[in-house]
Design an enzyme around this catalytic site. Structure first.
Site, PDB file in Angstrom:
ATOM      1  CE  LYS A  76       3.783  41.272  43.980  1.00 31.22           C
ATOM      2  NZ  LYS A  76       3.790  42.775  43.271  1.00 31.22           N
ATOM      3  CB  SER A 171       0.402  44.074  44.121  1.00 33.72           C
ATOM      4  OG  SER A 171       1.373  44.050  43.360  1.00 33.72           O
ATOM      5  CB  SER A 195       3.327  46.769  42.979  1.00 30.78           C
ATOM      6  OG  SER A 195       1.994  46.903  42.628  1.00 30.78           O
TER       7      SER A 195
END
Lengths: 524, 556
Positions: A76, A171, A195
């Site tokens: 990420k 996310s 997330s």
């Protein structure tokens, strides 16, 4: 070949059925072919190939570093990667190249893993759709799956391909999409309120949030320090255990990691369910829960019961206060953590130079999106002297109550909790953006953020396909530091639900074609 | 630990209206000394005379002491004064996103030791907080400090100060210490007004500080200066801070207010960053006087932050933008609570380098200045006031003790040479003990010459004078070269004495009349004639003998 699990590909590498460079090239080719998913912000093609060559050399010399050597992974884009741009999907950090590696990045590289690229997210991980980043939304690979496409055709309103694509959840949507679309074998996400588990659920992959303090946060650009945990996204539970084994343990650079030694583990194939007690928190049967998810949840409970496990309804009475309390604590820490972005030392700097204050104001207005600015504002409001007691302190007290809810349930003999991960399967982007970020987060983090508040390990396991052919995930929440037990249960469940693999032939075949011809014997 | 009771009846008065500022300050300072020495009664008369209501000042100090440590509070960066700008900055110090604080054990030990030396209760559990404000030299936008639960609380600092007309009377005072907290230092901003830019140096950013917060138990600049000096000596003795004010290792903020006795405290101002020992008392006294004048003239005191301008000798309001800052304190989530142990609570299976043991630190504390002074008095029989000077002047005690060990002279005599001759010379030339051109061993050699009767006291002073010039010659050599040895030949001395008597017939007559005091004049004359080479005792004996031999023929 790319459809293999991490474990399988690791074995193939070991046996020389595939070379690290070849594997890396395949992944990079698929990354290119799936560019429209917008899963990656940065593709680290050059460094990845360099790493693959180094790995290949090690294999040739018989100096393999471990199970992860030569395996393409993704991170990420809120994990600091030395020499590779790390943006947090924000204009504020566009062009920012960290001079150091996050501990988890370093650990994976030390094991020989190949970093394919940095994955997309909501700006600074604030969101539940992966739609609110400076680089645009991430598209859910299931939007293009045969399973979904076939069902979708029946629905006349969904015929326009561009309108019908689905969100990944967030996310860590980029990481989930990357794993789901086979561009890497594992990816790191971060999990502050769900997330990692949320997009894992919507993209049909395994998403593990370890216990707070097991995996180092050093180098993870924080959202909420007291809840952030690096998350692991893989295609199966075994792979998650492998990655966790590489990441876990005390880090002198993160004082919140526990000192006790961490022992990597392999999951035995289970097993006897007779001594297991599964708790079903009644408060998680919440308004808005889709009937399909509810049905999947119920089926899962029955599955365990039939296998001999004790399945009991339990109560986590403070659940309904959790999300509000989460928002207060989250905003407060966000306000504090974002204070460093002033344009002086790194990141975006506005050209406004009338005064230092003017520079700050313009830099921050230009650098942050509305969601981030909104949370900073509300967080600072909660921290004001006159509000501190009634918001922050109160929220902290509620947080303690929520943690003690879990503690009580676990001390009553429950081993693992079984809950939905999200209210329902992925929704189309056009539908998702009808609501604002805050409202969506409130709904989407409903089942996941409590585990963060209590610091507990939790995992999303893909459980079924919805009527429209979309993944439905269920969540298991375990006792703190009892990842082994949690993953054992998850693995047993995974084996018994036989979640169907995503069918992306249209996209994958051209890329995989060469390998299919060459190695069809190895990868049926 | 109960806080000691502290006398709060100190007050002083305005002794008239002041026209010119500089004059006013001088006069006020005089009245200040008088009032704080004499207290009660003297104050009353002054008050009655002036028909003025008396003012009492209240002074509280917040002192930031930089911890003496190789590395910063939460990062591994080196701590060094005057290093090239931004050469000692880790990723954490520059607040790169994703970096985390790691507490420096040495800094914790320094704070605990300081707490113990200041009679504090050490909190077995303390917490870290974030204090938010935007400033260019604060890269994270917040400072990590200990607002809620500091490492040490409820201590006291005893200090003495010289009072009286000749500053030869000592009084002791105690100021309570509210807390000692660990916190990060900020970087430094350099404002280039000409080019309209600010340059930031982060070398200091993140250096460990101990903030010592004192209760408002002081009442004037002198007291504050004496307290700060004592604190400085304590910190230096235990090694927790070098406490060098010139290098910014000790920085003082003073909270000051004035009120009439019996009435509530007045509005206070904060005089920030008084970074000079010399100006500390001056800055505080100026501010007290300013507040008194302001109130006497019907004005009001604003709760504001002021800075002392040492060139102008006054405090100036600092531009505080939008009034009161709200620091939006929040617990630091990246640091677990700081847990300290003592011998009883020490966990058995933990590595020793991972825990801080309060009892172990307590055992390691060396003699504090107060103990050093008491030992000096006891060991050498010197006056407490002298011990005060010996300890308070950097290196003087060591100098003294080296001299004492190397000489047969009584320490009580040595102290005179040290304090009067040596310190006097150093002060006159603005030197510190370390810079003395006369080493303790050379001084001892000189005193031995004196003690053994080789030279007279006045010759010794002459030798010392030559030694100051720093040619490094030994006192014996100087004595030889300058022929300063005492005249050992009795005949020669008698001869000289007779000659002096002959040329001072008037004085001789006086003595014979019974005025023995005049004898000293004759002795002095002999000394002069011999160039200090005669032993006054022998001279006196010879003169007395010769006087008694002479017939009293001229006496009627």
């Amino acid at each position: 070949m790319l459809r293999a699990s991490l474990r399988e590909i690791s074995a193939a590498l070991k046996e020389g059925q595939v070379s690290p460079v070849e594997l890396c090239q395949k992944c990079l080719a698929l990354v290119k072919a799936t560019k429209f998913l917008n899963a990656y912000i940065t593709v680290a093609e050059d460094t990845a190939l360099k790493q693959a060559k180094a790995s290949e050399k090690r294999y040739r010399q018989g100096q393999r570093l471990g199970d992860l050597d030569g395996i393409p992974i993704a991170m990420k884009d809120n994990f600091s990667t030395m020499g590779i741009e790390t943006t947090c999907a924000s204009n504020m950090l566009k062009g920012y190249i960290p001079p150091y590696n996050a501990t988890v990045v370093q650990k994976l590289l030390d094991q020989g893993a190949i970093l394919v690229g940095k994955t997309n997210l909501d700006e600074f991980a604030m969101g539940s759709g992966s739609t609110d980043g400076a680089f645009g939304p991430v598209r859910n690979p299931w939007s293009y799956s045969q399973q979904y496409r076939e069902k979708c055709v029946r629905n006349s309103s969904m015929q326009n391909e561009d309108c019908s694509w689905l969100i990944t959840g967030g996310s860590s949507g980029g990481s989930a999409a990357a794993v789901s679309s086979f561009t890497c074998f594992a990816a790191l996400g971060s999990d502050t309120g769900g997330s990692t588990r949320n997009p894992a659920s919507l993209c049909g992959v395994v998403g593990l949030k370890p216990t707070y303090g097991v995996v180092s946060r050093h180098g993870l650009i924080p959202l909420v320090n007291s809840m952030d945990v690096p998350g692991i996204l893989t295609r199966c539970v075994d792979d998650a255990a492998t990655i966790l084994g590489a990441l876990g343990g005390h880090d002198p650079k993160d004082s919140t990691t526990v000192q006790d030694p961490f022992h990597p583990f392999h999951l035995p194939s289970m097993t006897d369910m007779n001594n297991l007690c599964i708790g079903i928190p009644k408060e998680y049967n919440a308004p808005g829960l889709s009937s399909e998810t509810l049905a999947t949840w119920s089926k899962a409970a029955i599955l365990f019961e039939k296998a001999g496990a004790k399945v009991v309804e339990v109560s986590l009475p403070h659940t309904c206060y959790s999300i509000v309390c989460y928002h207060v604590l989250c905003a407060a820490e966000v306000a504090s953590n974002m204070a460093r972005f002033d344009g002086l030392e790194y990141g975006h700097r506005s050209s406004a130079d009338k005064s230092t204050e003017a520079l700050y104001a313009a830099t921050r207005r230009e650098g942050f999106n509305d969601v981030v600015r909104g949370r900073i504002l509300s967080g600072n409001y909660f921290l004001l002297k006159q509000n501190y007691e009634s918001y922050f302190i109160k929220a902290q007290k509620v947080r303690r109550l929520i943690a003690s809810d879990f503690a009580k349930v676990f001390s009553s003999g429950v081993d693992v909790l079984l809950t939905p991960t999200t209210l329902g399967p992925a929704v189309p982007y056009t539908e998702f953006i009808k609501e604002d970020n805050r409202t969506r987060s409130t709904q989407d983090d409903l089942f996941t953020q409590a585990a963060n508040m209590a610091g507990l390990p939790a995992i999303n396991v893909p459980s079924a396909l919805s009527e429209r052919g979309l993944p439905i995930g269920l969540q298991f929440i375990g006792r703190a530091f009892c990842e082994l037990q949690l993953l054992n249960v998850a693995k047993w469940f995974e084996e018994h639900v036989q979640f169907p693999a995503i069918q992306l032939q249209g996209i994958m075949d051209p890329v995989d074609a060469v390998t299919q011809e060459e190695k069809s014997a190895s990868f049926p | 630990m109960a806080a000691p009771t502290v006398s709060r009846c100190r007050s002083w008065f305005q002794t008239g209206s002041f026209g010119v500022r500089n004059v006013a300050q001088v006069r006020w300072r005089k009245s200040l000394v008088g009032a704080s020495t004499l207290r009660g009664s003297a104050s009353k008369t002054t008050a009655e005379k002036n028909c003025d209501a008396p003012w009492t000042a209240v002074v509280g100090l917040e002192i930031h002491a930089q911890i003496c440590s190789n590395s910063k509070l939460f990062s591994g960066s080196q701590v060094k004064f005057a290093a090239p700008p931004n050469s000692l900055v880790s990723f954490f110090d520059a607040s790169l996103p994703g970096t985390l604080p790691v507490l420096n054990r040495r800094c914790v030990e320094a704070a605990v030791t300081t707490g113990l030396a200041l009679n504090c209760t050490i909190n077995k559990k303390s917490l870290f907080d974030r204090k938010h404000y935007f400033y260019a030299d604060l890269p994270a936008g917040y400072q990590i400090t200990q607002q809620r639960l500091p490492v040490a609380v409820n201590g006291s600092l005893s200090y003495s100060l010289c009072v009286g007309k000749n500053q030869n009377e000592m009084v002791s005072r105690t100021a309570r210490i509210r807390q000692i907290q660990l916190e990060q230092d900020s970087g430094k901003s350099l404002h280039d007004d000409a080019r309209g830019q600010t340059l930031v140096d982060l070398n200091r950013a993140g250096v460990g500080l101990m903030e010592v917060v004192m209760e408002p138990d002081m009442c004037c600049g002198e007291e504050a200066a004496a307290a700060v000096r004592e604190l400085q000596l304590i910190l230096q003795a235990i090694g927790s801070s070098q406490a060098n004010m010139a290098e910014g290792q000790l920085r003082v903020d003073a909270n000051i207010s004035v009120h009439h006795p019996g009435q509530p405290y007045g509005v206070r101002t904060e005089v920030k960053n008084i970074n000079s020992a010399r100006f500390l008392a001056k800055a505080i006294d100026y501010e007290i006087q300013r507040q008194v004048n302001e109130l006497e003239n019907g004005g009001t005191i604003l709760n504001e932050t002021r800075a002392f301008d040492f060139r102008l000798g006054c405090t100036i309001a600092m531009r505080d933008k939008e009034g009161k800052q709200d620091y939006r304190f929040m617990p630091e989530p990246n640091l677990p609570p700081l847990i300290l142990y003592d011998a009883k609570s020490l966990p058995t299976r933990t590595c020793h380098h991972q825990v801080v043991n309060i009892d172990q630190l307590r055992e390691k504390i060396p003699d504090l200045p107060s103990v050093k002074r008491a030992k000096l008095v006891e060991r050498y029989g010197i006056q407490p006031l002298h011990s005060f000077t010996l300890v308070n002047e950097d290196g003087l005690m060591e100098f003294f003790e080296t001299v004492v060990t190397a000489t047969q002279m009584n320490p009580r005599k040595v102290i005179g040479w040290i304090l009067k001759d040596m310190l006097g010379y150093l002060k006159q030339h603005n030197l510190v003990v370390e810079e003395s051109p006369v080493s303790p061993l050379l001084l001892a050699e000189l005193l031995n010459l004196l003690e053994s009767g080789m030279i007279s006291s006045s010759a010794a002073k002459q030798v010392l004078e030559i030694m100051w010039n720093g040619e490094g010659k030994s006192p014996a050599l100087i004595v030889k070269e300058k022929k300063l040895e005492l005249i050992q030949d009795q005949n020669e001395l008698e001869h000289i004495c007779r000659a002096v008597m002959d040329s001072h017939q008037k004085e001789v007559a006086e003595i014979k009349k019974g005025n023995q005091k005049v004898l000293n004049k004759l002795i002095g004359q002999v000394q002069r004639t011999t160039g200090g080479r005669s032993d006054p005792v022998s001279v006196k004996q010879i003169l007395e003998k010769q006087l008694s031999l002479q017939p009293r023929k001229k006496t009627p």
